[in-house]
Design a protein around this motif. Structure first.
Motif, PDB file in Angstrom:
ATOM      1  N   ALA A 193       0.848  -1.188   0.000  1.00 27.98           N
ATOM      2  CA  ALA A 193       0.000   0.000   0.000  1.00 27.98           C
ATOM      3  C   ALA A 193       0.878   1.230   0.000  1.00 27.98           C
ATOM      4  CB  ALA A 193      -0.913   0.006   1.222  1.00 27.98           C
ATOM      5  N   THR A 194       0.495   2.234  -0.785  1.00 29.04           N
ATOM      6  CA  THR A 194       1.275   3.457  -0.910  1.00 29.04           C
ATOM      7  C   THR A 194       0.387   4.651  -0.615  1.00 29.04           C
ATOM      8  OG1 THR A 194       2.612   2.440  -2.646  1.00 29.04           O
ATOM      9  CG2 THR A 194       2.718   4.827  -2.457  1.00 29.04           C
ATOM     10  N   GLN A 195       0.900   5.605   0.138  1.00 28.82           N
ATOM     11  CA  GLN A 195       0.129   6.801   0.453  1.00 28.82           C
ATOM     12  C   GLN A 195       1.055   8.008   0.427  1.00 28.82           C
ATOM     13  OE1 GLN A 195      -2.140   6.518   4.058  1.00 28.82           O
ATOM     14  NE2 GLN A 195      -3.368   8.279   3.598  1.00 28.82           N
ATOM     15  N   LEU A 196       0.593   9.090  -0.201  1.00 20.27           N
ATOM     16  CA  LEU A 196       1.375  10.313  -0.287  1.00 20.27           C
ATOM     17  C   LEU A 196       0.896  11.329   0.743  1.00 20.27           C
ATOM     18  CD1 LEU A 196       1.677  10.855  -4.138  1.00 20.27           C
ATOM     19  CD2 LEU A 196       3.581  10.561  -2.563  1.00 20.27           C
ATOM     20  N   PHE A 197       1.869  11.962   1.417  1.00 17.82           N
ATOM     21  CA  PHE A 197       1.593  13.080   2.315  1.00 17.82           C
ATOM     22  C   PHE A 197       2.396  14.257   1.774  1.00 17.82           C
ATOM     23  CE2 PHE A 197       1.082   9.201   4.679  1.00 17.82           C
ATOM     24  CZ  PHE A 197      -0.057   9.406   5.439  1.00 17.82           C
ATOM     25  N   GLY A 198       1.879  14.928   0.768  1.00 18.20           N
ATOM     26  CA  GLY A 198       2.648  15.973   0.102  1.00 18.20           C
ATOM     27  C   GLY A 198       3.841  15.347  -0.595  1.00 18.20           C
ATOM     28  N   GLU A 199       5.056  15.713  -0.164  1.00 16.84           N
ATOM     29  CA  GLU A 199       6.266  15.151  -0.743  1.00 16.84           C
ATOM     30  C   GLU A 199       6.775  13.951   0.051  1.00 16.84           C
ATOM     31  OE1 GLU A 199       7.893  15.976  -3.687  1.00 16.84           O
ATOM     32  OE2 GLU A 199       5.947  16.919  -3.917  1.00 16.84           O
ATOM     33  N   THR A 200       6.068  13.565   1.108  1.00 11.75           N
ATOM     34  CA  THR A 200       6.473  12.413   1.901  1.00 11.75           C
ATOM     35  C   THR A 200       5.652  11.209   1.480  1.00 11.75           C
ATOM     36  OG1 THR A 200       7.158  13.756   3.783  1.00 11.75           O
ATOM     37  CG2 THR A 200       6.601  11.484   4.241  1.00 11.75           C
ATOM     38  N   LEU A 201       6.337  10.095   1.241  1.00 11.32           N
ATOM     39  CA  LEU A 201       5.709   8.890   0.708  1.00 11.32           C
ATOM     40  C   LEU A 201       5.774   7.784   1.741  1.00 11.32           C
ATOM     41  CD1 LEU A 201       4.657   7.381  -1.937  1.00 11.32           C
ATOM     42  CD2 LEU A 201       7.038   6.711  -2.249  1.00 11.32           C
ATOM     43  N   LEU A 202       4.630   7.130   1.996  1.00 11.40           N
ATOM     44  CA  LEU A 202       4.571   5.976   2.880  1.00 11.40           C
ATOM     45  C   LEU A 202       4.185   4.761   2.061  1.00 11.40           C
ATOM     46  CD1 LEU A 202       2.991   5.617   6.362  1.00 11.40           C
ATOM     47  CD2 LEU A 202       2.174   4.151   4.524  1.00 11.40           C
ATOM     48  N   SER A 242      -0.073   7.476  10.385  1.00 10.84           N
ATOM     49  CA  SER A 242      -0.771   6.469   9.592  1.00 10.84           C
ATOM     50  C   SER A 242      -0.097   5.113   9.745  1.00 10.84           C
ATOM     51  CB  SER A 242      -0.801   6.894   8.120  1.00 10.84           C
ATOM     52  OG  SER A 242      -1.529   5.979   7.341  1.00 10.84           O
ATOM     53  N   ALA A 243       1.240   5.106   9.752  1.00  3.91           N
ATOM     54  CA  ALA A 243       1.978   3.856   9.921  1.00  3.91           C
ATOM     55  C   ALA A 243       1.660   3.215  11.268  1.00  3.91           C
ATOM     56  CB  ALA A 243       3.472   4.120   9.800  1.00  3.91           C
ATOM     57  N   ALA A 244       1.587   4.031  12.323  1.00  2.00           N
ATOM     58  CA  ALA A 244       1.268   3.501  13.645  1.00  2.00           C
ATOM     59  C   ALA A 244      -0.118   2.872  13.667  1.00  2.00           C
ATOM     60  CB  ALA A 244       1.369   4.612  14.688  1.00  2.00           C
TER      61      ALA A 244
END
Length: 420
Positions: free
Chosen positions: A32-41, A264-266
């Protein structure tokens, strides 16, 4: 801070693939991929591994490792940095040679409790000072190979069995390069969109009707529909049903995006859906100018934001820290000497931080080569520890049964004793 590297900008804007490159093509698990502006999880799931999770924080742009883990005991450090060096009395957790940047203060309790450690003079065996190329090489972790498969992909693929889906992307309804390939994949905007419309309130009605509609369709659309149902009724429902965190995350720039990703990761980790790896890309470290001093400037601001965000994440996890190991990585370090703009150009060796489960913290690790003129390689700190040995030790200790030779082909595995 000036981000002046064209290849770095191109990588950040066009690729955004992080550590899970090639996962969809290999069909190794669920991502699963999620963007937080320029930060990618990005999150990877595979077979149950006793609940352990690896969190990889990629500090994009090439962080100045000498500015985080400060070699205050080496006179070469102060000779090379007359305007930007951290004064020895200002460093935290200092021993005779090293100390931490004072902006790392939010993490000091974890150093004191033995849950945070640092490794110096770590990196790739051969210098690579191109953002794009170095990121490729770091993530492949298989020198000389032309196969576009990343080390996390190989790690997930080494599991005995896999989840039903190949890949799921969160953050955009268009699949990124990371997940594009022959395997089916699901794209959604965010964690909440991992559930089908109406499924949260009417699962007993939605899922049976959807299964009945698509159970006999043997084409790609039917297969995709069944996989979407599996995501929605499984990890999607569990993650979205997990209570929101009460931890206090920083909300000011430049912490905002990293804090959101870690929060979100937590939540994903607390949901206990078999999460093996969380990979977060956090940029902004390409400081050719505007680096600053111990009390102001880009480095002080970014280190403080990083430290406060990571401290909040570790606090958020609480007892779950016994199952979560955090490791930082960056494509390369910076030059030892400051440039004419009082910043730092691309270098070679760097530092890595480890926190959480199994870490034998409160210590500095690695073989220090020194900063004297004879010790430097083209003005750079030498690499004395292959970064793959740091990652390899985490995998060996926290994910028993995974083959290091499979995850890191060709590596002469030499653990440093970082983990219990």
């Amino acid at each position: 801070m000036t981000n002046c590297c064209n290849d770095y900008n191109r990588q950040a804007e066009l690729s955004r693939r992080g550590f899970l490159k090639g996962l969809a093509a290999a069909g190794a698990g669920l991502a699963a991929t999620q963007l937080f502006g320029e930060t990618l999880l990005q999150t990877s799931y595979a077979a149950p591994t006793g609940g352990n999770t690896l969190v990889v924080l990629s500090l994009r742009g090439g962080i100045d490792g000498l500015g985080v883990v400060v070699p205050h005991g080496d006179p070469g450090y102060y000779a090379a940095r007359p305007n930007t060096a951290i004064p020895a009395p200002s460093t935290l957790a200092a021993n005779a040679l090293f100390g931490l940047h004072p902006a790392m203060a939010p993490l000091l309790p974890y150093w004191t409790s033995g849950e945070l450690a640092a490794v110096q003079a770590v990196g790739m065996a051969v210098p690579n000072r191109s953002h794009f190329s170095a990121i490729e090489e770091i993530e492949d972790a298989h020198p000389g190979s032309e196969a576009r498969v990343g080390w996390v992909n190989r790690m997930i693929g080494a599991a005995a069995s896999h989840t039903p889906l190949d890949a799921v992307q969160l953050g955009d309804q268009i699949l990124p390069t990371a997940l594009t390939g022959p395997a089916s994949a699901l794209a959604a905007d965010g964690l909440e969109d991992l559930m089908l419309p109406g499924a949260k309130n009417n699962p007993d009605r939605i899922y049976p009707s959807m299964n009945a509609a698509w159970s006999t369709d043997t084409g790609p659309l039917g297969r995709s529909a069944r996989e979407a149902i599996a995501v929605s009724s499984g990890p999607g429902a569990k993650v979205n049903g997990t209570a929101a965190s009460s931890a206090s995350y920083p909300t000011s720039w430049p912490s905002t995006e990293l804090s959101s990703a870690l929060k979100s990761a937590a939540k994903i980790i607390r949901a206990d859906v078999g999460c093996d790896v969380v990979a977060i890309d956090y940029g902004g470290w390409d400081m050719h100018s505007g680096y600053g001093t111990v009390s102001s400037g880009s480095m002080e601001t970014y280190v403080g934001g990083f430290a406060s965000s990571l401290a909040a994440f570790l606090d958020d996890l609480g007892p779950l820290r016994s199952k979560v190991t955090v490791v930082t990585i960056s494509e390369f370090g910076r030059r030892v000497a400051e440039n004419g703009n009082r910043g730092f150009d691309h270098g070679w060796a760097n530092m890595m931080l480890l926190a959480g489960a199994g870490v034998k913290g409160g210590q500095y690790y690695g073989n220090w080569p020194g900063l004297g003129p004879a010790a430097l390689i083209e003005g750079d700190l030498q690499v004395t520890t292959d970064y793959r040995n740091v990652l390899g030790e985490v995998i060996t200790k926290r994910f028993p049964g995974r083959s290091i030779s499979e995850v890191f082909p060709g590596l002469s595995y030499a653990p440093l004793g970082l983990l219990a």
